[in-house]
Scaffold this active site. Structure first.
Site, short mmCIF file in Angstrom:
data_model
loop_
_atom_site.label_atom_id
_atom_site.label_comp_id
_atom_site.label_asym_id
_atom_site.label_seq_id
_atom_site.Cartn_x
_atom_site.Cartn_y
_atom_site.Cartn_z
N GLU A 47 8.76 11.21 -0.03
CA GLU A 47 8.51 10.47 1.39
C GLU A 47 8.21 11.82 2.15
O GLU A 47 7.28 11.50 3.24
CB GLU A 47 9.93 10.16 1.88
CG GLU A 47 10.35 8.54 1.01
CD GLU A 47 9.42 7.58 1.08
OE1 GLU A 47 8.74 7.71 2.40
OE2 GLU A 47 9.27 6.60 0.38
N LEU A 90 -1.58 20.87 1.55
CA LEU A 90 -1.01 19.50 2.24
C LEU A 90 -0.95 19.40 3.51
O LEU A 90 -0.80 18.55 4.21
CB LEU A 90 0.69 19.24 1.62
CG LEU A 90 0.62 18.49 0.05
CD1 LEU A 90 2.16 18.48 -0.14
CD2 LEU A 90 0.14 17.26 0.30
N TYR A 130 12.49 7.21 9.75
CA TYR A 130 11.67 6.51 9.07
C TYR A 130 12.31 7.15 7.31
O TYR A 130 12.54 6.36 6.39
CB TYR A 130 10.26 6.92 8.92
CG TYR A 130 9.52 6.52 7.64
CD1 TYR A 130 9.32 5.06 7.25
CD2 TYR A 130 9.17 7.72 6.70
CE1 TYR A 130 8.90 4.86 5.88
CE2 TYR A 130 8.63 7.21 5.69
CZ TYR A 130 8.28 5.96 5.19
OH TYR A 130 7.83 5.76 4.00
N ASP A 148 7.32 3.02 9.43
CA ASP A 148 6.42 3.81 9.87
C ASP A 148 5.18 3.17 10.48
O ASP A 148 5.16 2.04 10.75
CB ASP A 148 5.87 4.69 8.58
CG ASP A 148 5.36 3.71 7.25
OD1 ASP A 148 5.19 2.52 7.57
OD2 ASP A 148 4.75 4.15 6.57
N CYS A 202 -3.05 -5.39 4.65
CA CYS A 202 -2.81 -5.52 6.35
C CYS A 202 -3.44 -4.19 7.16
O CYS A 202 -2.48 -3.48 7.76
CB CYS A 202 -1.46 -5.84 6.64
SG CYS A 202 -1.20 -6.36 8.22
N CYS A 218 2.73 -15.36 9.17
CA CYS A 218 2.21 -14.61 10.11
C CYS A 218 1.63 -15.29 11.27
O CYS A 218 0.69 -15.94 11.31
CB CYS A 218 1.05 -13.74 9.51
SG CYS A 218 0.17 -12.43 10.32
#
Length: 386
Positions: A47, A90, A130, A148, A202, A218
């Site tokens: 994560e 990274l 998060y 997030d 999405c 939705c």
């Protein structure tokens, strides 16, 4: 009055949304290495790596990181340069440093075991709402939202939430909406389903609504307002900063590297010596010292030039720059102009080293330095008499 359309959902509708969404996820979910484990350490590492980084990029880094630091104890005892080296490329290197600090917290305060409550997880260095929600839900099965940008986009369209997602105060609204719909039986799967939906279907522009498993629920889709959400203020443009970089080679074919300060941007990493200049000076150097056919290999003595002097020792510069690179940080845009020179420098400062190109892989280079090395290599290859 605040929009709370999620509170209008009946328990039956929520149950149907959860069931249909999880059925889609179990059928369509991506096969990712960290999804094959419930180990909170592995989930935590993945994560943190996934923040601001594409999944495809993270996979290789994840495998290498877990091989070098397979346990929390290994990470807590890690050499910082070794840690930064495996993280190289990274970006956002404070993430790696915070991982080590948090691992030391876990060893000191929790006997090397990841804490199991959301409150304790949140106390760890570098872990925000998060990441805490992701670890708590995926590793420990707690019904905690992991919110997030992808999730906010999905949920804002789902309930037509018009609060600005760039404002920290809006998170409370999304937290309330998520707690209404998150599955208590499979919270980790539900959170990951939202992540997948936001990244694959999405999307920020041109969402694939025909493929969406939440289409029937939705509100933005029903009203044809998908493009109106999420509401987000534009980011400020990064500030332009200008540098001259020097690739200084000694008689052994080694290049001078300089370690950055232990705190601040790119802390403790290695680069060619850098000198900040004004935009006016940068543009002058860029224009006046560009490659010219008749003198591209000419060399001249530094003190006779109009280039900035970097060292007391004599430096012989190639009479052109090797090109420029740019690199965007979250708040800054670096413009760096690279010059090549030969030096007789013997005495080094504590933060300086001479290293051959073949030894560069022993040093932790930030992305701008990697780009400069590529620029240097490109010029070596293009100029056979370089």
């Amino acid at each position: 009055m605040k929009n709370e359309k999620w509170n209008e959902l009946s328990p039956e509708t929520v149950a149907r949304l959860q069931a249909e969404f999880l059925e889609w996820y179990h059928r369509e979910k991506r096969n990712l290495p960290w999804r094959a484990t419930s180990d909170p350490y592995a989930i935590w590492i993945s994560e943190i790596m996934l923040q601001q980084t594409r999944v495809e990029t993270v996979i290789g880094y994840y495998y290498r990181f877990m091989e070098l630091f397979p346990t929390i104890h290994d990470l807590a005892a890690a050499d910082e340069q070794k840690l930064l080296k495996v993280w190289e490329g990274l970006g956002y290197y404070s993430r790696a440093r915070n991982l080590k600090i948090a691992a030391q917290q876990i060893v000191d305060e929790y006997h090397g075991e990841m804490p199991k409550t959301i409150e304790e997880i949140r106390k760890l260095k570098g872990i925000g709402p998060y990441t805490a929600g992701a670890i708590a839900s995926i590793a420990f099965g707690l019904p905690e939202p992991a919110i997030d940008g992808n999730v906010m986009r999905v949920v804002s369209r789902l309930f037509e939430i018009d609060e600005d997602i760039a404002k920290a105060s809006s998170r409370k609204t999304f937290d309330e909406a998520m707690r209404k719909i998150i599955s208590h039986e499979e919270p980790g799967e539900f959170n990951q389903a939202l992540m997948d939906l936001g990244s694959r279907i999405c999307t920020p522009t041109s969402p694939e609504c025909a493929e969406c498993p939440l289409q029937d629920f939705c509100l933005a889709y029903k009203d044809g307002r998908q493009e109106d959400f999420p509401v987000k203020t534009k980011k400020l443009k990064p500030k332009d900063v200008y540098y001259v970089a020097t690739a200084l080679e000694n008689s052994k074919g080694e290049y001078l590297l300089q370690q950055r300060p232990a705190s601040g941007l790119l802390a403790s990493m290695w680069t060619f010596p850098l000198m900040e200049v004004s935009e006016t000076e940068y543009q002058r150097l860029l224009k006046e010292w560009q490659k010219k056919t008749d003198e591209q290999l000419s060399l001249f003595v530094a003190e006779e030039s109009e280039l900035p002097e970097f060292f007391d020792q004599k430096v012989v510069w190639q009479k052109r720059h090797l090109g420029e690179i740019t690199h965007i940080f979250s708040h800054l845009k670096w413009h760096v102009l690279l010059f090549y020179g030969r030096t007789e420098q013997k005495e080094l400062e504590e933060n300086q080293r001479f290293a051959s190109v073949n030894a560069f892989n022993e040093y932790v280079f930030p992305k701008p330095q990697q780009k400069l090395v590529e620029q240097l290599k490109k010029n070596h290859l293009s100029d056979k008499d370089f």
